[in-house]
Design a protein around this motif. Structure first.
Motif, PDB file in Angstrom:
ATOM      1  N   GLU A  21      70.529  43.943  23.850  1.00 53.46           N
ATOM      2  CA  GLU A  21      69.957  42.669  24.264  1.00 53.46           C
ATOM      3  C   GLU A  21      68.482  42.590  23.890  1.00 53.46           C
ATOM      4  O   GLU A  21      68.019  41.593  23.317  1.00 53.46           O
ATOM      5  CB  GLU A  21      70.139  42.494  25.778  1.00 53.46           C
ATOM      6  CG  GLU A  21      69.404  41.313  26.378  1.00 53.46           C
ATOM      7  CD  GLU A  21      69.924  39.981  25.885  1.00 53.46           C
ATOM      8  OE1 GLU A  21      69.120  39.035  25.822  1.00 53.46           O
ATOM      9  OE2 GLU A  21      71.125  39.882  25.560  1.00 53.46           O
ATOM     10  N   THR A  22      67.730  43.632  24.194  1.00 51.09           N
ATOM     11  CA  THR A  22      66.304  43.644  23.884  1.00 51.09           C
ATOM     12  C   THR A  22      66.063  43.538  22.392  1.00 51.09           C
ATOM     13  O   THR A  22      65.168  42.798  21.933  1.00 51.09           O
ATOM     14  CB  THR A  22      65.651  44.927  24.430  1.00 51.09           C
ATOM     15  OG1 THR A  22      65.793  44.951  25.851  1.00 51.09           O
ATOM     16  CG2 THR A  22      64.175  44.993  24.069  1.00 51.09           C
ATOM     17  N   GLU A  23      66.842  44.256  21.589  1.00 55.73           N
ATOM     18  CA  GLU A  23      66.650  44.229  20.132  1.00 55.73           C
ATOM     19  C   GLU A  23      66.975  42.865  19.543  1.00 55.73           C
ATOM     20  O   GLU A  23      66.365  42.461  18.549  1.00 55.73           O
ATOM     21  CB  GLU A  23      67.498  45.321  19.484  1.00 55.73           C
ATOM     22  CG  GLU A  23      66.930  46.712  19.731  1.00 55.73           C
ATOM     23  CD  GLU A  23      67.897  47.832  19.388  1.00 55.73           C
ATOM     24  OE1 GLU A  23      67.439  48.990  19.328  1.00 55.73           O
ATOM     25  OE2 GLU A  23      69.111  47.561  19.186  1.00 55.73           O
ATOM     26  N   PHE A  24      67.901  42.142  20.137  1.00 55.11           N
ATOM     27  CA  PHE A  24      68.157  40.785  19.652  1.00 55.11           C
ATOM     28  C   PHE A  24      66.930  39.907  19.864  1.00 55.11           C
ATOM     29  O   PHE A  24      66.595  39.073  19.014  1.00 55.11           O
ATOM     30  CB  PHE A  24      69.388  40.184  20.328  1.00 55.11           C
ATOM     31  CG  PHE A  24      70.630  40.343  19.517  1.00 55.11           C
ATOM     32  CD1 PHE A  24      70.948  39.450  18.507  1.00 55.11           C
ATOM     33  CD2 PHE A  24      71.468  41.423  19.721  1.00 55.11           C
ATOM     34  CE1 PHE A  24      72.081  39.607  17.732  1.00 55.11           C
ATOM     35  CE2 PHE A  24      72.608  41.601  18.953  1.00 55.11           C
ATOM     36  CZ  PHE A  24      72.917  40.694  17.947  1.00 55.11           C
ATOM     37  N   GLN A  25      66.261  40.088  20.989  1.00 57.65           N
ATOM     38  CA  GLN A  25      65.078  39.264  21.251  1.00 57.65           C
ATOM     39  C   GLN A  25      63.911  39.653  20.338  1.00 57.65           C
ATOM     40  O   GLN A  25      63.233  38.786  19.780  1.00 57.65           O
ATOM     41  CB  GLN A  25      64.673  39.394  22.721  1.00 57.65           C
ATOM     42  CG  GLN A  25      65.785  39.131  23.723  1.00 57.65           C
ATOM     43  CD  GLN A  25      66.621  37.910  23.415  1.00 57.65           C
ATOM     44  OE1 GLN A  25      66.087  36.837  23.114  1.00 57.65           O
ATOM     45  NE2 GLN A  25      67.948  38.042  23.485  1.00 57.65           N
ATOM     46  N   THR A  26      63.677  40.951  20.184  1.00 57.34           N
ATOM     47  CA  THR A  26      62.491  41.403  19.445  1.00 57.34           C
ATOM     48  C   THR A  26      62.703  41.480  17.941  1.00 57.34           C
ATOM     49  O   THR A  26      61.754  41.304  17.167  1.00 57.34           O
ATOM     50  CB  THR A  26      62.047  42.791  19.944  1.00 57.34           C
ATOM     51  OG1 THR A  26      63.118  43.726  19.753  1.00 57.34           O
ATOM     52  CG2 THR A  26      61.680  42.740  21.417  1.00 57.34           C
ATOM     53  N   ASN A  27      63.932  41.739  17.484  1.00 57.96           N
ATOM     54  CA  ASN A  27      64.169  42.000  16.062  1.00 57.96           C
ATOM     55  C   ASN A  27      64.895  40.876  15.331  1.00 57.96           C
ATOM     56  O   ASN A  27      64.995  40.913  14.104  1.00 57.96           O
ATOM     57  CB  ASN A  27      64.967  43.301  15.892  1.00 57.96           C
ATOM     58  CG  ASN A  27      64.189  44.507  16.363  1.00 57.96           C
ATOM     59  OD1 ASN A  27      63.017  44.405  16.716  1.00 57.96           O
ATOM     60  ND2 ASN A  27      64.826  45.657  16.378  1.00 57.96           N
TER      61      ASN A  27
END
Length: 554
Positions: free
Chosen positions: A160-166
């Motif tokens: 989830e975090t990587e979808f937001q940041t990357n």
């Protein structure tokens, strides 16, 4: 007063006042993004930094005079705009608890069959790095109508975090103006078999399972098919996706389309001389279907390079009098490029492991022209496919309106539909988006599984082009509010959830397209005033208090 302390306080004051005055993403941490754009509909998805029950989308042609309120009350929102005109530029912005995003613009899809399409494609980009940002900026400069994403959308594990940041942060400007139609990569499958991918994206659900893992759609006279190659090569559990079900969908879908151009995309390449090489399961399980039904172009990623094959047939190059299919690897979207370890094989027309870039494709009448555009603006490769098209079909005349009595509910959900055509004596057929069909102006259908379904009605009269109209039905799992998602967070096991809010339901179609009953001019919910007016005095008071405290402690 100590000068260092004075500067620190001054910087703090500037941070508070400057940040609040400029409206820097307090409630809206980033731009909205476009999903499922069609000739008469578009989904605007966005995230808020805190729960808000008054979020809405303002939109219109040349203005933002129309409003649709979000049905969600938490941080994750997806608003469906309906009743749009085909091939039309719309301006839109998002309101969220007093903040408003800068106005953006997007263009709806043309009427199916329109013989001019411009799209872009690339994979292996989700790093959040500078090369990804350059590719995205270059893509936006070329102004494609849609973006076909070839997988590995969020490294390294698709959390989830990587979808937001990357994904969403580095490509915010592009995704706010160009709708993305994606396929999952192997890195998305690291986390809960791509559940965060499904949580963040809103994709078509026109297969029998109502799944967003694989699907198809038309854009103009091009028919696109997205295949989940992870499922095909054994990375998905049977409860998520099976090779047999996906093959059945692909065959039925390709056999049914009437569009003259067919483009298929997935992640693992059927033909590649890069680090991973050719995926023989994809080649041998799906290649015969592509050949049988006249697929024109296959786009993949996975290997971090660019490569174009000759027209291929079976396990070899097509003969002079045979029709083959070119297979492309377009994996230079931003991840580190990988050097070819072997010499170029005879079936490979061109390959490159030194340039990041994307494939820019124009399909005009019977010519498909594609070029690999590098981030410096240069062209690495270009080619043209040509075919003779039949005479231009007659364009639809008249109107078709669709109404649904219960557009949302828990599975199994029963919905009734009514189609009203301006043409008398029209035959109406229905596609419910879950593989089922029906005929008649008034029909009823049971949606057995959770999901978001685009229901399409087609009205036909002999001697005239058919009319089409769509509506959306949202079905939740029994006792849940999150259609088609796992009860887990989508994060790696053992890590705390980065965003516990579930993906919202796609709201039902408003009674009047583009207008929600009970709407008011200032957005409602008591959040019309921006946060700056309240927060700037509070910030000033806080800074003043710190100054007084330091003076007392001298």
């Amino acid at each position: 007063m100590d000068r260092t302390k004075s500067l620190s306080l001054a910087a703090l004051a500037a941070l508070f006042v400057g940040g609040f005055a400029s409206g820097d993403a307090l409630a809206l941490p980033r731009d909205p993004y476009l999903q499922k754009v069609g000739p008469d509909t578009a989904t605007v998805a966005f995230r808020l930094s805190s729960n808000c029950s008054s979020a809405q989308v303002r939109y219109g042609v040349g203005n933002t005079s129309q409003t649709v309120k979000s049905s969600a009350t938490a941080k994750i929102h997806a608003v469906v705009l309906t009743g749009l005109a085909p091939a039309t530029s719309y301006t839109y912005s998002v309101d969220g608890c007093g903040e408003t995003t800068p106005a953006k613009a997007f263009t709806t899809a043309p009427v199916p069959g329109t013989r001019r399409v411009h799209f872009a494609a690339v994979g292996d980009f989700g790093t959040g790095g500078s090369d990804q940002k350059k590719v995205a900026a270059s893509m936006l400069t070329n102004k494609p109508e849609l973006f076909v994403a070839l997988g590995d959308n969020a490294y390294a594990s698709g959390t989830e975090t990587e979808f937001q940041t990357n994904l969403f942060t580095p490509m915010a400007a592009l995704l706010a103006q160009v709708p993305m139609f994606a396929t999952p990569g192997n890195h998305e499958y690291v986390t809960n078999e791509a559940q965060p991918y499904l949580d963040n994206l809103y994709l078509p659900t026109n297969n029998a399972e109502g799944s967003e893992r694989y699907y198809s759609f038309d854009w103009g006279h091009v028919h696109f098919v997205s295949i989940d190659s992870n499922c095909a090569v054994g990375l998905a559990s049977a409860s998520k996706c099976t090779l047999a079900a996906q093959k059945a969908f692909v065959e039925k879908d390709l056999a049914a389309t009437t569009q003259p151009w067919k483009v298929v995309f997935f992640h693992h390449p059927s033909w590649s001389s890069g680090e991973h090489g050719s995926q023989l399961t994809m080649r041998r399980q799906f290649g015969p279907l592509f050949e049988k039904y006249g697929v024109d172009l296959v786009l993949t990623g996975h290997d971090h390079d660019y490569e174009r094959s000759k027209p291929m047939l079976g396990d070899a190059e097509a003969g002079k009098n045979e029709t083959g299919i070119p297979y492309l690897v377009v994996g230079g979207g931003g991840a580190t490029l990988r050097t070819f370890a072997t010499s170029r094989p005879s079936w490979s027309v061109i390959r490159d492991d030194a340039a990041h870039g994307f494939l820019d494709v124009d399909v005009v009448e019977g010519n498909l022209t594609a070029k690999l555009v590098k981030t410096d603006g240069g062209t690495l490769d270009s080619f043209t496919l040509s075919k003779t098209l039949p005479a231009q079909p007659q364009q639809p005349q008249g109107t078709l309106n669709v109404a649904v009595n219960t557009a949302s509910g828990a599975a199994p959900h029963t919905a009734s539909f009514t189609a009203t055509a301006s043409q008398s004596g029209a035959t109406v057929t229905w596609d419910f988006g879950d593989g089922a069909t029906a005929e008649g102006p008034q029909v009823q259908h049971v949606f057995a599984q959770a999901g978001t379904y685009t229901v399409t009605a087609k009205a036909s009269v002999q001697g005239a082009a058919p009319l089409t109209a769509t509506t959306v039905v949202t079905v939740t799992s029994n006792g849940t509010t999150d259609p088609g998602t796992d009860p887990g967070t989508g994060e790696d096991p053992g890590t705390p959830p980065s965003d516990p809010d579930p993906r919202p339901e796609i709201p039902a179609t408003p009674t009047t397209p583009g207008v929600t009953p009970g709407d008011d001019s200032n957005g409602g919910g008591g959040c019309a005033a921006g946060p700056s007016a309240a927060l700037i005095p509070a910030a000033a008071a806080l800074v003043a208090g710190l100054v007084r405290r330091r003076r007392r402690n001298r």
